[in-house]
Write an enzyme that holds these catalytic residues in place. Structure first.
Site, short mmCIF file in Angstrom:
data_model
loop_
_atom_site.label_atom_id
_atom_site.label_comp_id
_atom_site.label_asym_id
_atom_site.label_seq_id
_atom_site.Cartn_x
_atom_site.Cartn_y
_atom_site.Cartn_z
CE LYS A 111 -42.64 47.14 81.07
NZ LYS A 111 -43.60 47.95 82.08
CE LYS A 191 -33.08 50.30 86.14
NZ LYS A 191 -34.02 51.09 85.14
CE LYS A 194 -39.89 43.40 95.50
NZ LYS A 194 -40.98 43.75 96.04
#
Ligand code: SF4
Length: 329
Positions: A111, A191, A194
Site C-alpha cells: 500500500k 482480481k 471496484k
C-alpha cells in the site's frame, strides 16, 4: 461454540468478487459458529475518501449484507466507529507490538508503494487495530484469504505478548483459510475490484440488460479469438464464474462445447447470465425492501453497536484490571 470475526471496509455496494470471495462464506458460517461481522470504517480512513460519501457507503454495504443473508438475529453486525473500545485496545496493543513486525507487513509495503503521497501512521498501524478488532471479542477464528494470514499471525503474537506481560486475557486467534474461487475482474487481468473498475456490482443482477452489458465484454480464453477456435475453460474467468454459480450440467455443457468449439463464448455467457439472475433473485427482492425503509439499516446498526459495546466493555474491564489502572473501588 467458537467465535468467528470478520471485518469489511465500507466500500459501498458489494460486487461479485466480494460475494464469492467472502460474504457467501460468511452466510454459511452462521450455521456453525457465533459470528461477528464488523464494518471497519476506521480502517477506511487510512486511504483518501470523500467524507460526504462515507455514511452512504456504510448504509449501502449493510443493506447488501442483510439482503445476502447476514442475519442480525443470529450474528452480530455493527459499525466499528460506534464501539470506541476498538481504538482503546489498539493503543494498549501498541505497547506489545514490535516496530519491526509492522515494517515487515507485506500489505503495508504494497500500500505504501501504491499511495506514496499518503503513507500515514494509520496505514502502518492497520494490523494492530485489526488485532484489537478480533481480540476485543475473543474471537478464535478469522476467515481470510492467504494475503491476510500474516496479519492474523501478528494478532496471535500480540495476544501472546499481552498475556505474557500482563496476564491471560486473550485467546490466540487463528486464520480460517477457505478454498474460495479467485475471481478475476472483467478484464481477466487483476482480481475483481471496484477501484480497478473491472467489477460486476451486485446491482447489475437486478435486470438482464445491465448484466449483459458487462458480461458481453468479459475477457475469455485469450486463445479463443474466433468461434471456431477450440478453447480451454480452465484458463477462462467466465468459467470460474460458472463454477461458482452454475449447475454440474452447465459445467459439463461448457467444458464439452468450449473444448470442441461446439458453443461460442456468447452462448456460454448467456447461460451464465441466466444462472446469475436466478441466483441473485432473492437478494434483489430483499435489497429493494431494505432500501425502501432506511430505518431497517439504522436499527440493525444501533442494536449491533449496543451488543458489541457490552461485549467490548467486558473485555476492557479485564484489560484495565490486568494493566493495573486505577478505577473507583
Ligand atoms: Fe470461456 Fe465459455 Fe468462451 Fe470457453 S466458451 S472461452 S469457457 S467464455
Amino acid at each position: 461454540m467458537k467465535t468467528v470475526f470478520s471485518g469489511i471496509q465500507p466500500s459501498g455496494e458489494l460486487h461479485l468478487g466480494n460475494y464469492l470471495g467472502a460474504v457467501r462464506n460468511w452466510v454459511r458460517l452462521q450455521d456453525e459458529y457465533r459470528c461477528i461481522f464488523c464494518v471497519v470504517d476506521y480502517h477506511a480512513l487510512t486511504q483518501d475518501y470523500d467524507p460526504k460519501e462515507m455514511a452512504k457507503r456504510v448504509c449501502d454495504m449493510v443493506a447488501d449484507l442483510l439482503a445476502l443473508g447476514i442475519d442480525p438475529d443470529r450474528s452480530l453486525l455493527f459499525l466499528q466507529s460506534m464501539v470506541p473500545e476498538h481504538t482503546e485496545l489498539c493503543w494498549v496493543f501498541n505497547n506489545v507490538t514490535g516496530h519491526g513486525d509492522l515494517e515487515r507487513m507485506t500489505q503495508f509495503k504494497d500500500k505504501s508503494a501504491t499511495q506514496p503521497e499518503n503513507v500515514n501512521v494509520g496505514l502502518f498501524e492497520y494490523p494492530v487495530l485489526q488485532a484489537a478488532d478480533i481480540l476485543l471479542y475473543k474471537a478464535q477464528l478469522v476467515p481470510v484469504g492467504q494475503d491476510q494470514v500474516q496479519h492474523i499471525e501478528l494478532a496471535r503474537r500480540i495476544a501472546r505478548s499481552f498475556n505474557h506481560r500482563w496476564g491471560k486475557v486473550f485467546p490466540e486467534c487463528e486464520p480460517m483459510l477457505t478454498n474460495l474461487p479467485k475471481l478475476l475482474g472483467l478484464d481477466g487481468k487483476a482480481k475483481m475490484s471496484k477501484s480497478l473498475g473491472n467489477h460486476i456490482p451486485l446491482s447489475a443482477f437486478a435486470a438482464e440488460k445491465p448484466l449483459w452489458k458487462l458480461l458481453r465484454g468479459a475477457v475469455t480464453d485469450p486463445q479463443r479469438v474466433n468461434r471456431e477456435d477450440k478453447g480451454d475453460p480452465d484458463v477462462c474467468n467466465v468459467f470460474t464464474m460458472h463454477k461458482a454459480l452454475s449447475t454440474e450440467e452447465d459445467l459439463a455443457w461448457v467444458r464439452e462445447g468450449c473444448t470442441t468449439a461446439g458453443i461460442g463464448c456468447v452462448d456460454c455467457k448467456q447461460r451464465l447470465s441466466g444462472r446469475m439472475l436466478e441466483h441473485f433473485r432473492a437478494y434483489v427482492e430483499r435489497r429493494a425492501a431494505i432500501v425502501a425503509d432506511p430505518s431497517i439499516v439504522q436499527k440493525v446498526l444501533e442494536a449491533g453497536a449496543a451488543k458489541a459495546r457490552a461485549l467490548a466493555q467486558r473485555t476492557m474491564t479485564e484489560v484495565h484490571a490486568k494493566l493495573g489502572l486505577w478505577r473507583s473501588p
